[in-house]
Motif scaffolding. Structure first.
Motif, short mmCIF file in Angstrom:
data_model
loop_
_atom_site.label_atom_id
_atom_site.label_comp_id
_atom_site.label_asym_id
_atom_site.label_seq_id
_atom_site.Cartn_x
_atom_site.Cartn_y
_atom_site.Cartn_z
N VAL A 97 0.88 -1.03 0.15
CA VAL A 97 -0.03 -0.07 -0.06
C VAL A 97 0.93 1.13 -0.09
O VAL A 97 0.58 2.18 -0.74
N MET A 98 1.78 1.15 0.84
CA MET A 98 2.89 2.42 0.82
C MET A 98 3.36 2.67 -0.37
O MET A 98 3.65 3.85 -0.91
N ARG A 99 4.18 1.73 -1.02
CA ARG A 99 5.14 2.05 -2.04
C ARG A 99 4.25 2.72 -3.49
O ARG A 99 4.82 3.19 -4.45
N GLU A 100 2.84 2.31 -3.32
CA GLU A 100 2.13 2.91 -4.73
C GLU A 100 1.51 4.28 -4.21
O GLU A 100 0.69 4.75 -5.18
N GLN A 101 1.76 5.16 -3.26
CA GLN A 101 1.22 6.35 -2.97
C GLN A 101 1.68 7.41 -3.85
O GLN A 101 3.22 7.19 -3.73
N PRO A 102 1.28 8.59 -4.14
CA PRO A 102 1.83 9.18 -5.06
C PRO A 102 2.85 10.44 -4.15
O PRO A 102 3.84 10.83 -4.84
N THR A 103 2.88 10.50 -2.95
CA THR A 103 3.95 11.49 -2.04
C THR A 103 4.26 10.56 -0.95
O THR A 103 3.78 9.69 -0.27
N VAL A 104 5.41 11.03 -0.43
CA VAL A 104 5.92 10.20 0.95
C VAL A 104 4.93 10.39 2.21
O VAL A 104 4.68 9.88 2.90
N LEU A 155 10.75 3.55 15.59
CA LEU A 155 11.37 4.90 14.97
C LEU A 155 12.54 4.71 14.10
O LEU A 155 12.90 5.58 13.07
N ALA A 156 13.33 3.65 14.56
CA ALA A 156 14.55 3.36 13.53
C ALA A 156 13.91 2.89 12.19
O ALA A 156 14.48 3.05 11.16
N VAL A 157 13.01 2.01 12.18
CA VAL A 157 12.46 1.38 11.15
C VAL A 157 11.63 2.27 10.21
O VAL A 157 11.70 2.62 9.03
N LEU A 158 10.99 3.31 11.03
CA LEU A 158 10.40 4.76 10.19
C LEU A 158 11.45 5.25 9.62
O LEU A 158 10.98 5.64 8.29
N VAL A 159 12.53 5.63 10.21
CA VAL A 159 13.43 6.28 9.61
C VAL A 159 14.18 5.65 8.20
O VAL A 159 14.22 6.01 7.06
N THR A 160 14.13 4.31 8.63
CA THR A 160 14.58 3.47 7.25
C THR A 160 13.78 3.42 6.04
O THR A 160 14.39 3.58 5.08
N LEU A 161 12.30 3.40 6.57
CA LEU A 161 11.23 3.57 5.54
C LEU A 161 11.44 4.74 4.94
O LEU A 161 11.23 5.09 3.60
N LEU A 162 11.50 5.97 5.56
CA LEU A 162 11.91 7.32 4.68
C LEU A 162 12.75 7.37 3.94
O LEU A 162 13.06 7.97 3.02
N ARG A 163 13.85 6.94 4.21
CA ARG A 163 15.10 6.82 3.26
C ARG A 163 15.01 5.92 2.20
O ARG A 163 15.54 6.30 1.09
N ARG A 164 14.04 5.04 2.10
CA ARG A 164 13.80 4.32 0.90
C ARG A 164 13.22 5.11 0.05
O ARG A 164 13.42 5.32 -1.42
N PHE A 165 12.34 6.32 0.30
CA PHE A 165 11.86 7.24 -0.74
C PHE A 165 12.82 8.53 -0.76
O PHE A 165 12.76 9.18 -1.72
N LEU A 166 13.18 8.85 0.21
CA LEU A 166 14.19 10.23 0.15
C LEU A 166 15.56 10.23 0.29
O LEU A 166 16.35 11.12 -0.20
N GLY A 167 16.24 9.09 -0.02
CA GLY A 167 17.40 8.78 -0.42
C GLY A 167 18.15 8.22 0.93
O GLY A 167 17.83 8.54 2.05
N PRO A 168 19.55 7.32 0.91
CA PRO A 168 19.83 6.73 2.13
C PRO A 168 20.70 7.75 3.00
O PRO A 168 21.06 7.25 3.97
N ARG A 169 20.99 8.82 2.64
CA ARG A 169 21.57 9.67 3.37
C ARG A 169 20.67 10.91 3.96
O ARG A 169 20.90 11.71 4.99
N TRP A 170 19.34 10.65 3.70
CA TRP A 170 18.45 11.47 4.50
C TRP A 170 18.39 11.19 6.01
O TRP A 170 18.70 10.15 6.59
N ALA A 171 18.24 12.43 6.78
CA ALA A 171 18.16 12.13 8.29
C ALA A 171 17.18 13.08 8.93
O ALA A 171 16.90 14.28 8.07
N PRO A 172 16.52 12.70 9.92
CA PRO A 172 15.46 13.65 10.51
C PRO A 172 16.08 14.78 10.96
O PRO A 172 17.31 14.87 11.53
N GLU A 173 15.46 15.87 11.42
CA GLU A 173 16.08 17.10 11.60
C GLU A 173 16.24 16.90 13.35
O GLU A 173 17.25 17.48 13.89
N MET A 174 15.67 15.89 13.99
CA MET A 174 15.59 15.65 15.47
C MET A 174 14.86 14.17 15.66
O MET A 174 14.02 13.94 15.21
#
Length: 244
Positions: A97-104, A155-174
């Motif tokens: 379901v996640m991977r077919e959504q139009p935006t992150v 939260l670590a898994v959530l960051v990993t999921l976000l990096r799938r869409f935003l790139g491996p070097r992406w990091a949260p602000e906090m």
């Protein structure tokens, strides 16, 4: 296995999770020199939960297992160690379901809406204010029990999921946690890409709102709808009534 659900003055809801929430557990536990099968049995879970990702198991037992293993192994970052073994496919139908959504943003919203099918009792909440978004995680648990390992894992898994869409070097602000700061946070920094704050009022990551507006290439709304129907087929509809 039997669970004491009757005879209590307070209403007790038994939340169930897919045994996929234990993916990576056996590998990390064995690396630390402990027997994962013995620990699983000790908390009352069937050994098959380590090999069959689709068994329904009590979330309370999963919480107990992670905390017990961390204590026995003498490591405070056990949840993070498990998180580093996780793949996108661990989420099963939720990942479809996640991977077919139009935006992150919509992908993370789909995760929050359907996370119950993966980990019962876990919830994600959004606070979008002044260009920043706070995504907080909470797990329903009995008073007096710790959720430290599973909150850090989530939260670590959530960051990993976000990096799938935003790139491996992406990091949260906090990144913030309720629990106290451990003596060594090297793995926390390596996992999140920033120095977390501890002893805060919530367990959450903070990111830019613009990050969530990132388009997902090749997203297919039709496939998203079909995946949502498939998820309902395999997981059923969400209910707060355990008898159902």
């Amino acid at each position: 296995h039997k669970f004491d659900l009757l005879g209590r003055k307070d209403k007790f809801l038994l939340h169930l999770s897919r045994s996929a929430t234990l993916d990576g557990y056996a590998h990390v536990t064995a690396e630390l020199g402990h027997d994962p099968h013995a620990l699983v049995v000790e908390v009352g879970l069937p050994p098959a939960c380590l090999t069959n990702p689709d068994l329904k198991i009590p979330t309370s037992a999963v919480l107990q297992l992670y905390e017990l293993t961390a204590a026995r192994a003498g490591v405070v970052d056990f949840g993070l160690r498990v998180a580093r073994t996780r793949q996108f496919s661990n989420l099963g139908a939720v990942s479809l379901v996640m991977r077919e959504q139009p935006t992150v943003r919509k992908a993370v919203a789909a995760l929050a809406e359907n996370i119950w099918a993966q980990a019962g009792g876990l919830s994600l909440e959004f606070d979008d204010t002044a260009g920043t978004v706070t995504i907080s995680a909470s797990i329903i648990h009995q008073p007096g029990t710790s959720t430290r390992q599973n909150v850090e894992l989530a939260l670590a898994v959530l960051v990993t999921l976000l990096r799938r869409f935003l790139g491996p070097r992406w990091a949260p602000e906090m990144v913030v946690f309720r629990h106290r700061k451990p003596a060594n946070i090297a793995l926390h920094i390596a996992t999140f890409g920033c120095v977390p704050l501890f002893g805060q009022d919530l367990d959450a990551i903070v990111l830019r709102s613009a990050d969530l507006d990132t388009q997902i290439p090749d997203a297919d709304p039709g496939a998203a709808a079909q995946s949502a129907r498939y998820l309902e087929f395999v997981a059923g509809r969400r209910t707060d009534d355990f008898a159902e």
